[in-house]
Design an enzyme around this catalytic site. Structure first.
Site, mmCIF file in Angstrom:
data_model
loop_
_atom_site.group_PDB
_atom_site.id
_atom_site.type_symbol
_atom_site.label_atom_id
_atom_site.label_comp_id
_atom_site.label_asym_id
_atom_site.label_seq_id
_atom_site.Cartn_x
_atom_site.Cartn_y
_atom_site.Cartn_z
ATOM 1 N N ALA A 53 0.859 -1.183 0.000
ATOM 2 C CA ALA A 53 0.000 0.000 0.000
ATOM 3 C C ALA A 53 0.896 1.233 0.000
ATOM 4 O O ALA A 53 2.004 1.203 0.538
ATOM 5 C CB ALA A 53 -0.889 -0.008 1.242
ATOM 6 N N THR A 54 0.407 2.292 -0.609
ATOM 7 C CA THR A 54 1.282 3.459 -0.758
ATOM 8 C C THR A 54 0.794 4.658 0.052
ATOM 9 O O THR A 54 0.738 4.575 1.270
ATOM 10 C CB THR A 54 1.472 3.792 -2.245
ATOM 11 O OG1 THR A 54 0.198 3.826 -2.890
ATOM 12 C CG2 THR A 54 2.308 2.730 -2.931
ATOM 13 N N THR A 55 0.410 5.753 -0.553
ATOM 14 C CA THR A 55 0.434 7.043 0.116
ATOM 15 C C THR A 55 -0.801 7.357 0.963
ATOM 16 O O THR A 55 -1.931 7.210 0.513
ATOM 17 C CB THR A 55 0.623 8.149 -0.931
ATOM 18 O OG1 THR A 55 1.727 7.800 -1.764
ATOM 19 C CG2 THR A 55 0.904 9.483 -0.276
#
Length: 276
Positions: A53-55
């Site tokens: 998962a990123t930002t």
């Protein structure tokens, strides 16, 4: 099968008086049920590959905290998922966002939710916001072995502090270090770009609507420069998840509102794309 199970009874551990930590209970009774336990035995010497998962961006506003997360999960250079949820209600007055190994992170959030509910049932009171922040830090320290194998989780916690009557933000590192942030914060692969946007867009006294716009605009800027961050997907109608917490509790911005805000941002920036 245990003797108690064979006789149709709950194991003795479920009937004994215990502490207020559900995580400690699981660790003592059956540690295999803890997040990432199935991967803990992997000792190949190589980092494990899993969707990440990123930002996540979060910021304080006049009444509390806004937290927003993009929807993209990546596996190396591939897009593993386009509509992953990364912002959750930890309880009625706090939000938690996740970056890092997606599977372990989601399991950790679910365990954290049960941890807070278990504490409230055992103690008869709601845990303080600082208590929640410290509990999450302890869970991260328990995940350090997996982090060394490449399955790191980096959350951010935001909530309304009933005693101070204000929103507060807590960030973490993979070792379980817990730090209180002022005004705004971002984690994940696009955080470098999102923080730059937050510095320019955030201002004291934001109302709810303005704070939601700042969060979505910061994610838009992060997606513009970070390939792992998914911006608003207009064609598929996939919008970032935006949570708001104030004195009244946790609420999530509906997709119709997110769409309107995104369209406003796109309209305001049309013709201002910057250098090619």
């Amino acid at each position: 099968m245990s003797r108690d199970a064979a006789q149709g009874r709950l194991p003795a551990a479920y009937l004994a008086a215990g502490g207020s930590s559900f995580t400690d209970f699981v660790a003592q009774h059956d540690p295999r049920l803890l997040p990432g336990a199935g991967a803990a035995g992997a000792t190949t010497g190589q980092p494990l590959e899993a969707p990440h998962a990123t930002t996540i961006v979060t910021l304080a506003w006049e009444g509390g905290v806004v937290m927003a997360g993009d929807r993209r999960a990546t596996l190396g250079s591939l897009i593993a998922n386009r509509d992953m949820r990364k912002v959750f209600a930890a309880d009625e007055r706090s939000l938690v966002g996740i970056a890092g190994a997606a599977g372990v992170a989601v399991e950790m959030v679910r365990l954290f939710q049960v941890e807070l509910e278990h504490y409230e049932k055992i103690e008869g009171v709601v845990m303080s916001l600082e208590g929640k922040a410290n509990r999450l830090a302890a869970m991260l320290r328990g995940n350090l072995g997996l982090a060394m194998q490449g399955l790191s989780v980096v959350p951010v916690l935001g909530g309304f502090d009933a005693e101070r009557r204000e929103g507060r933000i807590f960030s973490y590192d993979v070792t379980g270090g817990c730090y209180e942030e002022q005004e705004h914060h971002s984690v994940g692969s696009g955080s470098f770009f999102a923080r730059g946007a937050l510095k320019k867009l955030w201002r004291p006294g934001l109302d709810r609507a303005a704070a939601v716009r700042v969060a979505l605009e910061a994610l838009y800027d992060a997606a513009d420069d970070d390939s792992a961050t998914g911006g608003p997907d207009v064609h598929r109608r996939i919008w970032p998840v935006v949570g708001v917490v104030d004195a009244g509790g946790v609420d999530f911005v509906d997709e119709a509102e997110s769409e309107r805000v995104v369209e406003t941002i796109l309209a305001d920036r049309r013709g201002q794309a910057g250098p090619r």
